[in-house]
Design a protein around this motif. Sequence first.
Motif, short mmCIF file in Angstrom:
data_model
loop_
_atom_site.label_atom_id
_atom_site.label_comp_id
_atom_site.label_asym_id
_atom_site.label_seq_id
_atom_site.Cartn_x
_atom_site.Cartn_y
_atom_site.Cartn_z
N MET A 71 9.34 4.27 -7.26
CA MET A 71 8.29 3.35 -6.82
C MET A 71 8.86 1.94 -7.01
O MET A 71 9.13 1.52 -8.14
CB MET A 71 7.04 3.58 -7.69
CG MET A 71 5.74 3.20 -7.02
SD MET A 71 5.44 1.45 -7.10
CE MET A 71 4.94 1.32 -8.80
N LEU A 73 7.94 -1.06 -6.89
CA LEU A 73 7.28 -2.15 -7.62
C LEU A 73 7.42 -1.99 -9.13
O LEU A 73 6.97 -2.82 -9.91
CB LEU A 73 5.78 -2.19 -7.27
CG LEU A 73 5.38 -2.54 -5.84
CD1 LEU A 73 3.88 -2.30 -5.62
CD2 LEU A 73 5.73 -3.98 -5.53
N GLY A 95 8.96 4.44 -2.39
CA GLY A 95 7.68 3.96 -1.90
C GLY A 95 7.45 2.52 -2.30
O GLY A 95 8.09 2.01 -3.24
N ALA A 96 6.55 1.86 -1.58
CA ALA A 96 6.06 0.53 -1.92
C ALA A 96 7.13 -0.56 -1.84
O ALA A 96 7.08 -1.54 -2.59
CB ALA A 96 5.40 0.54 -3.30
N GLY A 97 8.10 -0.39 -0.94
CA GLY A 97 9.10 -1.44 -0.78
C GLY A 97 10.31 -0.99 0.01
O GLY A 97 10.34 0.10 0.57
N ASN A 98 11.30 -1.88 0.03
CA ASN A 98 12.53 -1.67 0.80
C ASN A 98 13.68 -1.31 -0.14
O ASN A 98 14.08 -2.13 -0.96
CB ASN A 98 12.80 -2.99 1.55
CG ASN A 98 14.04 -2.92 2.40
OD1 ASN A 98 14.88 -2.02 2.25
ND2 ASN A 98 14.16 -3.87 3.30
N VAL A 116 9.68 6.18 2.26
CA VAL A 116 8.38 6.11 2.95
C VAL A 116 8.36 4.81 3.73
O VAL A 116 8.73 3.75 3.21
CB VAL A 116 7.20 6.15 1.95
CG1 VAL A 116 5.89 5.79 2.66
CG2 VAL A 116 7.08 7.52 1.31
N PRO A 118 5.89 2.34 6.41
CA PRO A 118 4.54 2.12 6.95
C PRO A 118 4.56 1.59 8.37
O PRO A 118 3.50 1.31 8.93
CB PRO A 118 3.98 1.08 5.99
CG PRO A 118 5.17 0.26 5.59
CD PRO A 118 6.39 1.14 5.70
N GLN A 122 10.24 -0.89 9.73
CA GLN A 122 10.83 -0.38 8.47
C GLN A 122 11.62 0.89 8.74
O GLN A 122 12.67 1.11 8.14
CB GLN A 122 9.71 -0.07 7.47
CG GLN A 122 9.16 -1.29 6.76
CD GLN A 122 10.16 -1.89 5.79
OE1 GLN A 122 10.99 -1.19 5.22
NE2 GLN A 122 10.08 -3.19 5.61
N GLU A 137 4.07 7.37 6.68
CA GLU A 137 2.84 7.61 5.92
C GLU A 137 1.69 6.77 6.45
O GLU A 137 1.73 5.54 6.41
CB GLU A 137 3.09 7.29 4.44
CG GLU A 137 1.94 7.70 3.55
CD GLU A 137 2.07 7.14 2.14
OE1 GLU A 137 2.64 7.81 1.29
OE2 GLU A 137 1.59 5.99 1.92
N GLY A 143 -3.52 6.13 -2.85
CA GLY A 143 -2.58 5.19 -3.48
C GLY A 143 -2.27 4.01 -2.58
O GLY A 143 -3.07 3.63 -1.72
N HIS A 144 -1.09 3.45 -2.77
CA HIS A 144 -0.65 2.26 -2.05
C HIS A 144 -0.39 2.61 -0.59
O HIS A 144 0.36 3.54 -0.31
CB HIS A 144 0.64 1.75 -2.73
CG HIS A 144 1.21 0.53 -2.10
ND1 HIS A 144 0.45 -0.57 -1.81
CD2 HIS A 144 2.47 0.24 -1.71
CE1 HIS A 144 1.25 -1.50 -1.26
NE2 HIS A 144 2.46 -1.03 -1.21
N ILE A 145 -1.02 1.89 0.32
CA ILE A 145 -0.94 2.28 1.73
C ILE A 145 -0.56 1.12 2.64
O ILE A 145 -0.72 -0.05 2.28
CB ILE A 145 -2.30 2.86 2.23
CG1 ILE A 145 -3.46 1.92 1.86
CG2 ILE A 145 -2.52 4.26 1.67
CD1 ILE A 145 -4.79 2.34 2.45
N GLY A 146 -0.10 1.49 3.83
CA GLY A 146 0.16 0.50 4.89
C GLY A 146 -1.09 0.31 5.74
O GLY A 146 -2.21 0.62 5.31
N VAL A 229 -4.80 -0.28 -2.04
CA VAL A 229 -4.71 1.03 -2.68
C VAL A 229 -5.97 1.84 -2.34
O VAL A 229 -7.09 1.35 -2.49
CB VAL A 229 -4.60 0.85 -4.22
CG1 VAL A 229 -4.69 2.18 -4.94
CG2 VAL A 229 -3.27 0.18 -4.60
N MET A 281 -6.85 7.70 -7.53
CA MET A 281 -6.17 7.63 -6.23
C MET A 281 -6.31 8.96 -5.51
O MET A 281 -6.12 10.02 -6.11
CB MET A 281 -4.70 7.25 -6.44
CG MET A 281 -4.53 5.85 -7.00
SD MET A 281 -2.80 5.38 -7.12
CE MET A 281 -2.98 3.74 -7.85
#
Length: 311
Positions: A71, A73, A95-98, A116, A118, A122, A137, A143-146, A229, A281
């Motif tokens: 993750m 972050l 997830g949640a970034g590059n 993952v 969004p 990406q 996704e 959870g954290h979503i696009g 989220v 979540m």
Amino acid sequence: MKSRICEMLNIKYPIFQGAMAWIADASLASAVSNAGGLGIIAAGNAPADIVREQIRKCKELTDKPFGVNIMLLSPFVEDIVDLVCEEGVKVVTTGAGNPSKYMEKFKEHGISLIPVVPSVAQAKKMEKIGASAVIAEGMESGGHIGKLTTMVLVPQVVDAVSIPVLAAGGIADGRGMAAGFMLGAEGVQIGTRFLVAHECTVHQNYKNKILKANDIATVITGNITGHPVRVIKNKLTSAFLKIEKEETGKDEPDLARLDALGTGALQKAVIQGDMDNGSIMSGQIAGMVTKEQSCKDIIEEIMGEFEALVK
Ligand code: TUI
């Protein structure tokens, strides 16, 4: 039914278990891998020592391939990247970034990176840096979503890249899996349905919330923070949305008020079973998740439905 995903990763079924932070541990991941899918340990925000313990446990519990999700972050990202290299993990999802800046290291260690994504942009970026596949996704996920739904994201990603695409978000049975394949996906990632698996160690109160949830049980919080989220509505989400409303449009919104509420909320739900002040979540498909089963039964039921449909 074989797909490029099965051949690439040496797994029986093209089903990934979603990497749920604080929840997806060696118990769940090994059960999914033993059932023929790809189990994934979620590193979440955990320090490397905790994740190392789970990786070693998972190796004891299964001789099948499994993955680790990083993750991005997390404050421990660099340590977790070193850890998966040291431990000889074969598959990493992110997830949640590059994850671009870690790609060279993954390549050196023969790790397949499956991020993952969004969005189409990406996905293209990830193919360019050498990702083995991508997980598209949709915002139906927990959870954290696009911003896009699975229905619109998956086919656009499929058209934009030539590496395999897995569909995620809103999939919990053979119909959802078949729909993902109709959109061009070669695999699926499923989270919410595995939350209520016998081998999932999340608090029973959390499982009961999923089992009782209906189609409109979730809400999106955190739009104002830039990290939206999806969670099940409760006392915490009411308080959160109230503050978001008050702070929206201010020149300098006081986001510390939200941090104070959000910090530690996921652990409260997962570990203590606090359904009022915890962050529960869940994907929007929770309304369809109504029975507790073993991972083996879940996967075999989904594959049975899927195969009947695609025939
Ligand atoms: O990561 C997830 N789901 C998660 S992470 C998580 S822990 C957390 N808790 C509270 C706040 C934030 C995180 C709980 N659920 N899914 C994969 C996912 N990745 N969804 C969206 C993205 C994503 C977003 C932006 C991937 C890449 C991306 O790129 C932006 C960039 O940095 O270029």
